[in-house]
Design a protein around this motif. Structure first.
Motif, PDB file in Angstrom:
ATOM      1  N   UNK A 196       9.705 -50.817  34.500  1.00 27.34           N
ATOM      2  CA  UNK A 196      10.570 -50.836  35.686  1.00 27.34           C
ATOM      3  C   UNK A 196      12.061 -50.867  35.326  1.00 27.34           C
ATOM      4  N   UNK A 197      12.416 -51.590  34.263  1.00 29.04           N
ATOM      5  CA  UNK A 197      13.822 -51.762  33.911  1.00 29.04           C
ATOM      6  C   UNK A 197      14.312 -50.741  32.885  1.00 29.04           C
ATOM      7  N   UNK A 198      13.381 -50.173  32.117  1.00 29.28           N
ATOM      8  CA  UNK A 198      13.769 -49.154  31.145  1.00 29.28           C
ATOM      9  C   UNK A 198      14.504 -49.693  29.933  1.00 29.28           C
ATOM     10  N   UNK A 199      14.384 -50.987  29.662  1.00 29.32           N
ATOM     11  CA  UNK A 199      15.007 -51.577  28.476  1.00 29.32           C
ATOM     12  C   UNK A 199      13.988 -52.453  27.756  1.00 29.32           C
ATOM     13  N   UNK A 200      14.147 -52.649  26.439  1.00 32.88           N
ATOM     14  CA  UNK A 200      13.206 -53.492  25.687  1.00 32.88           C
ATOM     15  C   UNK A 200      13.187 -54.925  26.207  1.00 32.88           C
ATOM     16  N   UNK A 201      12.046 -55.554  26.125  1.00 37.10           N
ATOM     17  CA  UNK A 201      11.926 -56.939  26.584  1.00 37.10           C
ATOM     18  C   UNK A 201      12.825 -57.855  25.762  1.00 37.10           C
ATOM     19  N   UNK A 202      13.041 -57.494  24.502  1.00 34.22           N
ATOM     20  CA  UNK A 202      13.917 -58.297  23.649  1.00 34.22           C
ATOM     21  C   UNK A 202      15.368 -58.218  24.093  1.00 34.22           C
ATOM     22  N   UNK A 203      15.716 -57.234  24.950  1.00 37.23           N
ATOM     23  CA  UNK A 203      17.075 -57.092  25.468  1.00 37.23           C
ATOM     24  C   UNK A 203      17.206 -57.759  26.828  1.00 37.23           C
ATOM     25  N   UNK A 204      16.319 -57.391  27.783  1.00 35.04           N
ATOM     26  CA  UNK A 204      16.489 -57.968  29.117  1.00 35.04           C
ATOM     27  C   UNK A 204      15.987 -59.405  29.212  1.00 35.04           C
ATOM     28  N   UNK A 205      15.351 -59.911  28.156  1.00 36.65           N
ATOM     29  CA  UNK A 205      15.014 -61.340  28.090  1.00 36.65           C
ATOM     30  C   UNK A 205      15.568 -61.916  26.799  1.00 36.65           C
ATOM     31  N   UNK A 206      16.785 -61.517  26.482  1.00 38.17           N
ATOM     32  CA  UNK A 206      17.357 -61.849  25.179  1.00 38.17           C
ATOM     33  C   UNK A 206      17.478 -63.350  24.945  1.00 38.17           C
ATOM     34  N   UNK A 207      17.569 -64.126  26.010  1.00 45.59           N
ATOM     35  CA  UNK A 207      17.688 -65.572  25.851  1.00 45.59           C
ATOM     36  C   UNK A 207      16.537 -66.198  25.101  1.00 45.59           C
ATOM     37  N   UNK A 211      19.249 -67.189  18.964  1.00 43.89           N
ATOM     38  CA  UNK A 211      19.608 -68.612  18.954  1.00 43.89           C
ATOM     39  C   UNK A 211      20.421 -68.993  20.195  1.00 43.89           C
ATOM     40  N   UNK A 212      20.202 -70.190  20.698  1.00 46.46           N
ATOM     41  CA  UNK A 212      20.886 -70.606  21.929  1.00 46.46           C
ATOM     42  C   UNK A 212      22.394 -70.635  21.750  1.00 46.46           C
ATOM     43  N   UNK A 213      22.863 -70.890  20.495  1.00 50.34           N
ATOM     44  CA  UNK A 213      24.312 -70.957  20.293  1.00 50.34           C
ATOM     45  C   UNK A 213      24.980 -69.590  20.364  1.00 50.34           C
ATOM     46  N   UNK A 214      24.164 -68.512  20.317  1.00 54.58           N
ATOM     47  CA  UNK A 214      24.747 -67.169  20.402  1.00 54.58           C
ATOM     48  C   UNK A 214      25.414 -66.953  21.754  1.00 54.58           C
ATOM     49  N   UNK A 215      24.943 -67.670  22.790  1.00 55.16           N
ATOM     50  CA  UNK A 215      25.528 -67.507  24.117  1.00 55.16           C
ATOM     51  C   UNK A 215      26.918 -68.160  24.193  1.00 55.16           C
ATOM     52  N   UNK A 216      27.155 -69.147  23.340  1.00 55.34           N
ATOM     53  CA  UNK A 216      28.439 -69.852  23.376  1.00 55.34           C
ATOM     54  C   UNK A 216      29.495 -69.166  22.509  1.00 55.34           C
ATOM     55  N   UNK A 217      29.033 -68.438  21.470  1.00 55.06           N
ATOM     56  CA  UNK A 217      29.974 -67.802  20.547  1.00 55.06           C
ATOM     57  C   UNK A 217      29.866 -66.301  20.590  1.00 55.06           C
ATOM     58  N   UNK A 218      29.356 -65.769  21.721  1.00 55.10           N
ATOM     59  CA  UNK A 218      29.190 -64.332  21.849  1.00 55.10           C
ATOM     60  C   UNK A 218      30.564 -63.654  21.959  1.00 55.10           C
ATOM     61  N   UNK A 219      30.765 -62.597  21.188  1.00 57.73           N
ATOM     62  CA  UNK A 219      32.035 -61.865  21.200  1.00 57.73           C
ATOM     63  C   UNK A 219      31.830 -60.539  21.914  1.00 57.73           C
TER      64      UNK A 219
END
Length: 219
Positions: A196-207, A211-219
């Motif tokens: 339905x979304x046309x993207x890999x599950x590892x992308x649209x559910x990337x969380x 690692x959880x800290x990637x969301x805080x230091x994402x560039x």
């Protein structure tokens, strides 16, 4: 006077007994009675509204065996599906071979396509491995035993992780059934989301896959 009281108590007893013997209600569907034939099964939530398992104990064991097999495969797939999307391209580049992912970097599946690019040798090996396990399980069940094996029991525990105590065994059996059911839902969800979304599950559910800290230091 005493006789009258005794008669009154005697008249109440049948009604009390009737209340105490009321059929137990289903945990999953409280408006239905709980099927007695499911009571001893690990993971039982009294859910069998069509009474599919009521025909015979042998048929119920067959259904439970099938559920455990599908659950175990689904648990492997629930890990393998996103793992292939995360690592397949890097591994293919390392070994100098073509990646098996689709053009959208999705895992090959019936809905995503790409299954025709998988080597026939892999399909042959997977079929042979599955057949060997089935034949081994059949051999175990045809052996003479004092007690028949429980559904899903392949006498395989090389690390000795299966407990000896009955209560701990029951908890582990319950955990396997519950995790298998969740995994079956997860794999169906993977397929539906990617279609339905046309993207890999590892992308649209990337969380779930970084690692959880990637969301805080994402560039």
């Amino acid at each position: 006077m005493v006789a009258a009281r005794l008669l009154a108590v005697a008249s109440i007893l049948p009604a009390t007994a009737a209340v105490l013997t009321l059929p137990r209600k289903s945990q999953a569907l409280p408006w239905l009675s709980a099927p007695a034939y499911l009571q001893e099964l690990p993971g039982n939530a009294d859910f069998d509204p069509l009474r599919l398992g009521s025909a015979s104990p042998a048929l119920l064991k067959y259904y439970r065996e099938a559920e455990l097999k599908h659950g175990r495969l689904a648990m492997l797939a629930a890990i393998g599906w996103p793992a292939s999307e995360l690592w397949d391209k890097a591994l293919a580049d390392t070994f100098g071979i073509d990646s098996a992912l689709t053009s959208k970097l999705e895992a090959p599946s019936v809905l995503n396509g790409g299954l025709d690019r998988i080597s026939p040798a892999f399909w042959g090996a997977a079929l042979g491995f599955g057949a060997a396990i089935e034949l081994y399980g059949l051999k175990l069940r045809l052996e003479d035993r004092a007690e028949p094996l429980e559904p899903g029991n392949l006498q395989f525990d090389p690390l000795g992780m299966y407990p000896v105590e009955r209560a701990r065994r029951k908890r582990m059996d319950e955990a396997e059934v519950k995790h298998g059911r969740i995994a079956m839902l997860a794999v169906v969800g993977y397929a539906a989301e990617e279609y339905l979304l046309g993207t890999p599950v590892a992308v649209h559910s990337s969380g779930f896959f970084e690692p959880f800290w990637a969301h805080f230091f994402h560039v």
